[in-house]
Design an enzyme around this catalytic site. Sequence first.
Site, PDB file in Angstrom:
ATOM      1  N   LEU A 137       0.826  -1.437   0.050  1.00 45.25           N
ATOM      2  CA  LEU A 137      -0.136  -0.009  -0.123  1.00 45.25           C
ATOM      3  C   LEU A 137       0.917   1.143   0.175  1.00 45.25           C
ATOM      4  O   LEU A 137       0.990   1.872   0.860  1.00 45.25           O
ATOM      5  CB  LEU A 137      -0.936  -0.043   1.259  1.00 45.25           C
ATOM      6  CG  LEU A 137      -2.092   0.984   1.014  1.00 45.25           C
ATOM      7  CD1 LEU A 137      -3.244   0.494   0.158  1.00 45.25           C
ATOM      8  CD2 LEU A 137      -2.766   1.330   2.564  1.00 45.25           C
TER       9      LEU A 137
ATOM     10  N   ARG B 241       6.492  -6.556 -10.409  1.00 45.36           N
ATOM     11  CA  ARG B 241       7.703  -7.109 -11.138  1.00 45.36           C
ATOM     12  C   ARG B 241       7.284  -8.608 -11.566  1.00 45.36           C
ATOM     13  O   ARG B 241       6.923  -9.489 -10.659  1.00 45.36           O
ATOM     14  CB  ARG B 241       8.925  -7.115 -10.318  1.00 45.36           C
ATOM     15  CG  ARG B 241       9.665  -5.749 -10.152  1.00 45.36           C
ATOM     16  CD  ARG B 241      10.187  -5.302 -11.407  1.00 45.36           C
ATOM     17  NE  ARG B 241      10.907  -4.007 -11.405  1.00 45.36           N
ATOM     18  CZ  ARG B 241      10.210  -2.881 -11.373  1.00 45.36           C
ATOM     19  NH1 ARG B 241       9.078  -2.616 -11.913  1.00 45.36           N
ATOM     20  NH2 ARG B 241      11.079  -1.683 -11.407  1.00 45.36           N
TER      21      ARG B 241
ATOM     22  N   GLU C  15      11.308 -10.585 -20.300  1.00 45.74           N
ATOM     23  CA  GLU C  15      10.793  -9.489 -20.839  1.00 45.74           C
ATOM     24  C   GLU C  15      11.486  -9.154 -22.054  1.00 45.74           C
ATOM     25  O   GLU C  15      12.856  -8.804 -21.626  1.00 45.74           O
ATOM     26  CB  GLU C  15      10.177  -8.414 -20.129  1.00 45.74           C
ATOM     27  CG  GLU C  15       9.414  -8.674 -19.000  1.00 45.74           C
ATOM     28  CD  GLU C  15       8.760  -7.343 -18.268  1.00 45.74           C
ATOM     29  OE1 GLU C  15       9.285  -6.219 -18.502  1.00 45.74           O
ATOM     30  OE2 GLU C  15       7.829  -7.351 -17.257  1.00 45.74           O
TER      31      GLU C  15
ATOM     32  N   HIS D  27       4.138  -4.612 -20.319  1.00 43.10           N
ATOM     33  CA  HIS D  27       4.920  -3.806 -19.355  1.00 43.10           C
ATOM     34  C   HIS D  27       4.894  -2.165 -19.685  1.00 43.10           C
ATOM     35  O   HIS D  27       5.987  -1.428 -19.739  1.00 43.10           O
ATOM     36  CB  HIS D  27       6.531  -3.993 -19.266  1.00 43.10           C
ATOM     37  CG  HIS D  27       7.018  -3.536 -17.883  1.00 43.10           C
ATOM     38  ND1 HIS D  27       8.099  -4.118 -17.132  1.00 43.10           N
ATOM     39  CD2 HIS D  27       6.659  -2.738 -17.007  1.00 43.10           C
ATOM     40  CE1 HIS D  27       8.400  -3.415 -16.022  1.00 43.10           C
ATOM     41  NE2 HIS D  27       7.616  -2.518 -15.816  1.00 43.10           N
TER      42      HIS D  27
END
Length: 344
Positions: A164, A243, A272, A290
């Site tokens: 958070l 991630r 990626e 992404h």
Amino acid sequence: MCSPWGTGGRTERAVMPEHQRPAIAVMNTLLTEMVAPLAEAFDLRFPGCETQGQDEAVIAIVGVGTDRISAALMDRYPRLRLIASPSAGVDGVDLAAASARGIGVTSGAGINAPDVAAHAVGLALAARTGLFAGDAFVRSGAWQTSRPQPRRSIAADKVGIVGLGAIGGRVAASLAPLCEAVAWFGPRAKDAPWPRKPSLRYLAVWADILVLCARGGADTRGMIGADEIAAIGPDGLFVNVARGYMVDEQALRAALMTGALGGAALDVFEREPCPPDLWQDVPNCMLSPHRGGSTSRTAELAGELVRANLRALLSGAPLRNQVMPDPAKSTSERCVACGTSGEP
């Protein structure tokens, strides 16, 4: 010349001779346009143009967060005083080595938070409401002969936020008016309008939609494993804008294939660009390349921050958005799941 932030008890770097023009080692050609305005004050060293051995002119490295900046690379530049990244995370930087050498590290943390949060909310809503399935239903002509099946209402969903911080807080605030309830988990309690669950596992069991917004780092690798995925359940949705390496992707794909997990909406991946064949036959998942923080606004602000910090290096002004690891604290104690550096 001493580093502009003082030695702070750390090793002082060598002094630049007055006749030598300072240089920046640019790790990634994607940053060419970003650093171009600095050519008046610095020599720019791009990949493939490095000198052999040590380069005493380089006082700064600029790279994206995943560029590997090791202790060995730092030692190639005896006068290195700053590693500047426009990215929110600096996963590729050996922060302990930088700290030991008195090298400052800055990032773009917080700049892309509004855009990443909006992307997370968009992924959650699109996946939960069947937005793209509805589009395909209309385009295929199926609506001419049949009616779409009723969908699940997000008003009946409980949303769990992992981390958070700047991103997670915005996601929670955006979804709270739409869903039944919001709760969160992070390693430390904080004042928030929503309750903190006692553990990640507890949150995953409680939530219908689990949104991963936590900060990356060594201690968060694989934090969402097979047990957490199973806990979300066959009616649940998992959203990841953090991630890819923080999730056991093999377990995630297996759960989607068997129906043990209801759905997933992913903006980040373990590799990626991700190999398309890994996801080609996986049902009930929405994939995004992404791009949560890849907006023109973020690029402009991140570029301004990098250039400002490099000019501050020359003038002796304070650096902005420093990443300052505390050797006395572990990664988890530095609140890797909170989403903002140094946040309790």
